[in-house]
Design an enzyme around this catalytic site. Structure first.
Site, PDB file in Angstrom:
ATOM      1  N   ALA A 108      83.773  66.621  43.603  1.00  0.00           N
ATOM      2  CA  ALA A 108      84.224  65.119  43.923  1.00  0.00           C
ATOM      3  C   ALA A 108      83.548  64.579  45.136  1.00  0.00           C
ATOM      4  O   ALA A 108      83.618  63.526  45.063  1.00  0.00           O
ATOM      5  CB  ALA A 108      85.804  65.162  44.170  1.00  0.00           C
ATOM      6  N   GLY A 110      80.202  64.448  45.456  1.00  0.00           N
ATOM      7  CA  GLY A 110      78.761  64.521  45.051  1.00  0.00           C
ATOM      8  C   GLY A 110      78.409  62.962  44.527  1.00  0.00           C
ATOM      9  O   GLY A 110      79.328  62.031  44.461  1.00  0.00           O
ATOM     10  N   ASP A 111      77.248  62.802  44.312  1.00  0.00           N
ATOM     11  CA  ASP A 111      76.708  61.444  43.940  1.00  0.00           C
ATOM     12  C   ASP A 111      77.158  60.935  42.721  1.00  0.00           C
ATOM     13  O   ASP A 111      77.837  59.771  42.417  1.00  0.00           O
ATOM     14  CB  ASP A 111      75.003  61.481  43.830  1.00  0.00           C
ATOM     15  N   LEU A 112      77.557  61.954  41.810  1.00  0.00           N
ATOM     16  CA  LEU A 112      77.787  61.617  40.267  1.00  0.00           C
ATOM     17  C   LEU A 112      79.337  60.974  40.272  1.00  0.00           C
ATOM     18  O   LEU A 112      79.655  60.124  39.685  1.00  0.00           O
ATOM     19  CB  LEU A 112      77.488  62.378  39.117  1.00  0.00           C
ATOM     20  N   LEU A 276      73.799  57.276  26.738  1.00  0.00           N
ATOM     21  CA  LEU A 276      74.073  57.165  25.491  1.00  0.00           C
ATOM     22  C   LEU A 276      75.296  56.369  25.424  1.00  0.00           C
ATOM     23  O   LEU A 276      75.325  55.824  24.320  1.00  0.00           O
ATOM     24  CB  LEU A 276      74.219  58.426  24.505  1.00  0.00           C
ATOM     25  N   HIS A 336      67.452  61.681  28.271  1.00  0.00           N
ATOM     26  CA  HIS A 336      67.467  59.901  28.102  1.00  0.00           C
ATOM     27  C   HIS A 336      66.626  59.701  27.005  1.00  0.00           C
ATOM     28  O   HIS A 336      66.863  59.045  26.190  1.00  0.00           O
ATOM     29  CB  HIS A 336      67.702  59.395  29.411  1.00  0.00           C
ATOM     30  N   LYS A 432      60.847  57.739  39.659  1.00  0.00           N
ATOM     31  CA  LYS A 432      61.584  57.281  40.879  1.00  0.00           C
ATOM     32  C   LYS A 432      60.770  56.725  41.918  1.00  0.00           C
ATOM     33  O   LYS A 432      59.589  56.698  41.755  1.00  0.00           O
ATOM     34  CB  LYS A 432      62.445  58.502  41.306  1.00  0.00           C
ATOM     35  N   ARG A 438      64.504  49.669  35.917  1.00  0.00           N
ATOM     36  CA  ARG A 438      64.298  49.083  34.662  1.00  0.00           C
ATOM     37  C   ARG A 438      64.794  50.258  33.511  1.00  0.00           C
ATOM     38  O   ARG A 438      63.981  51.395  33.666  1.00  0.00           O
ATOM     39  CB  ARG A 438      62.977  48.623  34.624  1.00  0.00           C
TER      40      ARG A 438
HETATM   41  N1  LIG Z   1      73.928  61.675  39.877  1.00  0.00           N
HETATM   42  C1  LIG Z   1      73.692  61.378  38.914  1.00  0.00           C
HETATM   43  O1  LIG Z   1      73.426  59.939  38.620  1.00  0.00           O
HETATM   44  C2  LIG Z   1      73.713  62.334  37.790  1.00  0.00           C
HETATM   45  C3  LIG Z   1      73.983  63.650  37.964  1.00  0.00           C
HETATM   46  N2  LIG Z   1      73.965  64.193  36.572  1.00  0.00           N
HETATM   47  C4  LIG Z   1      74.527  65.685  36.973  1.00  0.00           C
HETATM   48  O2  LIG Z   1      75.662  65.833  37.191  1.00  0.00           O
HETATM   49  C5  LIG Z   1      75.731  67.147  38.286  1.00  0.00           C
HETATM   50  C6  LIG Z   1      76.030  66.793  39.524  1.00  0.00           C
HETATM   51  O3  LIG Z   1      74.997  65.701  40.223  1.00  0.00           O
HETATM   52  P1  LIG Z   1      75.119  65.116  41.578  1.00  0.00           P
HETATM   53  O4  LIG Z   1      76.349  64.525  41.737  1.00  0.00           O
HETATM   54  O5  LIG Z   1      73.999  64.206  41.580  1.00  0.00           O
HETATM   55  O6  LIG Z   1      74.974  66.380  42.542  1.00  0.00           O
HETATM   56  P2  LIG Z   1      75.197  66.478  43.840  1.00  0.00           P
HETATM   57  O7  LIG Z   1      73.729  67.062  44.444  1.00  0.00           O
HETATM   58  O8  LIG Z   1      75.622  65.352  44.802  1.00  0.00           O
HETATM   59  O9  LIG Z   1      76.319  67.593  44.026  1.00  0.00           O
HETATM   60  C7  LIG Z   1      77.660  67.406  43.661  1.00  0.00           C
HETATM   61  C8  LIG Z   1      78.468  68.248  44.595  1.00  0.00           C
HETATM   62  O10 LIG Z   1      78.170  69.681  44.341  1.00  0.00           O
HETATM   63  C9  LIG Z   1      78.222  70.345  45.386  1.00  0.00           C
HETATM   64  N3  LIG Z   1      76.919  71.078  45.523  1.00  0.00           N
HETATM   65  C10 LIG Z   1      75.799  70.637  45.728  1.00  0.00           C
HETATM   66  N4  LIG Z   1      74.925  71.755  45.805  1.00  0.00           N
HETATM   67  C11 LIG Z   1      75.356  72.662  45.715  1.00  0.00           C
HETATM   68  C12 LIG Z   1      74.923  74.158  45.446  1.00  0.00           C
HETATM   69  N5  LIG Z   1      73.764  74.108  45.832  1.00  0.00           N
HETATM   70  N6  LIG Z   1      75.943  74.946  45.422  1.00  0.00           N
HETATM   71  C13 LIG Z   1      77.122  74.893  45.251  1.00  0.00           C
HETATM   72  N7  LIG Z   1      77.673  73.514  45.493  1.00  0.00           N
HETATM   73  C14 LIG Z   1      76.665  72.447  45.490  1.00  0.00           C
HETATM   74  C15 LIG Z   1      78.411  69.373  46.650  1.00  0.00           C
HETATM   75  O11 LIG Z   1      79.842  69.433  47.052  1.00  0.00           O
HETATM   76  P3  LIG Z   1      80.558  70.506  48.024  1.00  0.00           P
HETATM   77  O12 LIG Z   1      79.539  70.599  49.151  1.00  0.00           O
HETATM   78  O13 LIG Z   1      81.624  69.473  48.823  1.00  0.00           O
HETATM   79  O14 LIG Z   1      81.029  71.626  47.315  1.00  0.00           O
HETATM   80  C16 LIG Z   1      78.061  68.290  46.031  1.00  0.00           C
HETATM   81  O15 LIG Z   1      78.824  67.053  46.581  1.00  0.00           O
HETATM   82  C17 LIG Z   1      74.293  67.590  38.189  1.00  0.00           C
HETATM   83  O16 LIG Z   1      74.381  68.629  37.074  1.00  0.00           O
HETATM   84  C18 LIG Z   1      73.372  66.653  37.638  1.00  0.00           C
HETATM   85  O17 LIG Z   1      72.381  67.039  36.774  1.00  0.00           O
HETATM   86  C19 LIG Z   1      73.759  63.791  35.348  1.00  0.00           C
HETATM   87  C20 LIG Z   1      73.524  62.651  35.146  1.00  0.00           C
HETATM   88  C21 LIG Z   1      73.641  61.511  36.420  1.00  0.00           C
HETATM   89  O1  LIG Z   2      70.807  61.189  34.998  1.00  0.00           O
HETATM   90  C1  LIG Z   2      70.325  60.595  35.808  1.00  0.00           C
HETATM   91  O2  LIG Z   2      70.565  59.129  35.800  1.00  0.00           O
HETATM   92  C2  LIG Z   2      70.430  58.685  36.945  1.00  0.00           C
HETATM   93  C3  LIG Z   2      70.426  57.165  36.581  1.00  0.00           C
HETATM   94  O3  LIG Z   2      71.518  56.902  35.912  1.00  0.00           O
HETATM   95  P1  LIG Z   2      71.932  55.241  35.932  1.00  0.00           P
HETATM   96  O4  LIG Z   2      72.937  55.057  35.034  1.00  0.00           O
HETATM   97  O5  LIG Z   2      72.517  55.091  37.254  1.00  0.00           O
HETATM   98  O6  LIG Z   2      70.601  54.575  35.674  1.00  0.00           O
HETATM   99  C4  LIG Z   2      69.465  58.982  37.922  1.00  0.00           C
HETATM  100  O7  LIG Z   2      69.382  58.541  39.115  1.00  0.00           O
HETATM  101  C5  LIG Z   2      69.355  60.447  38.137  1.00  0.00           C
HETATM  102  O8  LIG Z   2      68.095  61.067  38.650  1.00  0.00           O
HETATM  103  C6  LIG Z   2      69.646  61.360  36.838  1.00  0.00           C
HETATM  104  O9  LIG Z   2      69.967  62.565  36.895  1.00  0.00           O
END
Ligand SMILES: NC(=O)C1=CN([C@@H]2O[C@H](COP(=O)(O)OP(=O)(O)OC[C@H]3O[C@@H](n4cnc5c(N)ncnc54)[C@H](OP(=O)(O)O)[C@@H]3O)[C@@H](O)[C@H]2O)C=CC1
Ligand SMILES: O=C1O[C@H](COP(=O)(O)O)[C@@H](O)[C@H](O)[C@H]1O
Length: 448
Positions: A108, A110-112, A276, A336, A432, A438
């Site tokens: 929770a 993290g970025d996603l 998708l 994608h 990136k 785009r």
């Molecule tokens: N960000 C995006 O737009 C997208 C992401 N994804 C996928 O979603 C998943 C999460 O992405 P995203 O939120 O960007 O990732 P983050 O790097 O932001 O990681 C999410 C959370 O996971 C924990 N974390 C990070 N690194 C580690 C580690 N090495 N070991 C254990 N816990 C860790 C951290 O929480 P804490 O330290 O509090 O435990 C962090 O806040 C990935 O599988 C990514 O491929 C898919 C599509 C889009």
């Molecule tokens: O899956 C991913 O998508 C994001 C971009 O998604 P968007 O919906 O915000 O356009 C990308 O930044 C990330 O690297 C990738 O893991």
């Protein structure tokens, strides 16, 4: 995403608004509440099929139903159909039941989670598409209070459909349903604590639980194990959503599937590629199969090349720990863009059921020729300075190693080895830290 068609002999491009994709007399385009355009086609294309896309686990495709009572464990449900929507397609049906839904967003912090999942959950809530009794738990290692989680989430919530609309009351109501539990991803003890917290909020006869794994993929199996052993629902369903990428190569992908299946059955696993769900990606099916005008033109006879472009105007920005292990090809192209290519080039499916669409996609993917090295360009962004603004290089990012060679840009030309597409280059570009953000698919049309 934009879809663009341009003629070979002309430099001008034509942009089509979604509504112009449907033949007016035969097809009506309806906007569903959740931002999905659905074409209801009265033409003879699958005339007895409703335009509902279903995944193999019987859920609407790419839209995970958060409503209670899906068939995973044959719970009895009472369907309530809104009479004004009777002629619409039931993407997310309203189901009324004495049940609680707990959604656990794992990762929770993290970025996603912050950018996509919490805002998407709020959008569902704002449109009354979550069950009446639901609770959202954020779970991660970071230490946070419920209030701190709510503050974090509140910064990314918007009244998505109409940004001018005031939905503050709804936001407050939503935030009150959000809680936080800190814990390690591999600790069954910590998941037991989570289980106790969930039980404290579950009031209905049935408790359904959904775990959304917004964490790096190498933690997926640990979480599946802990959730299965310590935090599964005792009287409802338990499901797990995982985001792409599903591994970094064939072997790791198979291993991930094997690992998840130790603890979950296939109908408990939902694999998501969020692109998708984008309106225009979904519209590709409508564009192709509900417009009789396009059918005869969709081949090498009239299409000279296809360009699939995904560019972002920002770099790794703290996501290097994940991104540096994958690179742009695995992050964007392999999933994608390849999905868009498959939807674009596949043959007409027998029906619009997920299995049939998937079978056609697989056929196209099997026909793609191995990519040649001379058809690929890769690169990594460097630092730059523009007046007073300075842009860091990829390796300046604290989460990236100084000598990383991971590509942040790639362009590749793919060819499909079948009669329909022989000789047509499919150019994929992803990067990136480029000039603009785009997501565009273009075709250059011409007659041979
Ligand atoms: N960000 C995006 O737009 C997208 C992401 N994804 C996928 O979603 C998943 C999460 O992405 P995203 O939120 O960007 O990732 P983050 O790097 O932001 O990681 C999410 C959370 O996971 C924990 N974390 C990070 N690194 C580690 C580690 N090495 N070991 C254990 N816990 C860790 C951290 O929480 P804490 O330290 O509090 O435990 C962090 O806040 C990935 O599988 C990514 O491929 C898919 C599509 C889009
Ligand atoms: O899956 C991913 O998508 C994001 C971009 O998604 P968007 O919906 O915000 O356009 C990308 O930044 C990330 O690297 C990738 O893991």
């Amino acid at each position: 995403m934009a879809i663009r068609l341009s003629a070979c002999s002309s430099s001008s491009a034509t942009f089509f608004a979604p509504s112009s994709f449907c033949h007016e007399t035969e097809t009506t385009l309806k906007r569903k509440n959740f931002g999905i355009w659905v074409c209801q086609n009265n033409s003879n294309f699958h005339e007895n099929k409703r335009f509902e896309l279903k995944a193999s686990n019987v859920h609407p495709l790419k839209a995970v139903s958060l409503q209670a009572g899906a068939p995973a464990n044959s719970l009895a449900t009472e369907r309530v159909v809104n009479p004004v929507q009777e002629d619409c397609i039931p993407f997310l049906e309203t189901v009324k039941e004495e049940s609680t839904l707990s959604i656990v967003v794992v990762g929770a912090s993290g970025d996603l989670a912050r950018r996509k999942i919490f805002p998407a959950l709020f959008a569902l809530f704002n449109e009354d598409r979550l069950p009446e009794n639901f609770t959202i738990f954020g779970y991660a290692r970071s230490i946070m209070t419920d209030e701190e989680l709510r503050n974090m989430i509140s910064k990314t919530l918007t009244c998505r459909v109409d940004k001018r609309e005031n939905c503050n009351e709804k936001m407050d109501a939503f935030l009150k349903r959000c809680f936080y539990q800190s814990g390690q991803y591999s600790s069954e003890e910590h998941f037991l604590e989570l289980d106790n917290k969930l039980k404290g909020k579950e009031t209905g006869r049935l408790s359904n639980r959904l775990f959304y794994l917004a964490i790096p993929p190498n933690m997926f199996v640990d979480v599946a194990r802990c959730a299965k052993h310590r935090a599964s629902s005792e009287n409802g369903w338990t499901r797990v959503i995982v985001e792409k990428p599903f591994g970094r190569d064939t072997e790791s992908s198979r291993e991930l599937t094997r690992g998840l299946k130790q603890y979950l059955s296939e109908d408990q696993i939902f694999r998501i590629d969020h692109h998708l769900g984008e309106e225009l990606v979904e519209n590709l099916l409508v564009l192709r199969f509900s417009n009789l005008v396009f059918q005869p033109l969709w081949s090498r006879n009239y299409i000279r090349n296809v360009q699939l472009i995904f560019s972002e105007d920002f770099g790794a920005e703290g996501r290097g720990r994940y991104f540096d292990n994958y690179g742009i090809i695995r992050d964007i192209m392999q999933n994608h863009l390849l999905q868009i290519l498959a939807l674009f080039a596949m043959d007409t499916p027998v029906s619009l059921d997920a299995e049939d669409i998937r079978n056609e996609k697989v056929k196209v993917l099997r026909s793609v020729k191995p990519v040649q090295l001379e058809d690929v360009v890769i690169g990594q962004y460097k630092g730059d300075c523009d007046g007073n603004t300075s842009y860091p290089s990829y390796t300046d990012d604290m989460t990236v190693s100084n000598n990383s060679l991971t590509p942040t840009f790639a362009a590749a030309t793919l060819f499909i080895n079948n009669a329909q597409w022989d000789g047509v280059p499919f150019l994929m570009i992803a990067g990136k830290a480029l000039h603009s953000k785009r997501n565009q698919s273009s075709i250059q049309a011409c007659s041979r």
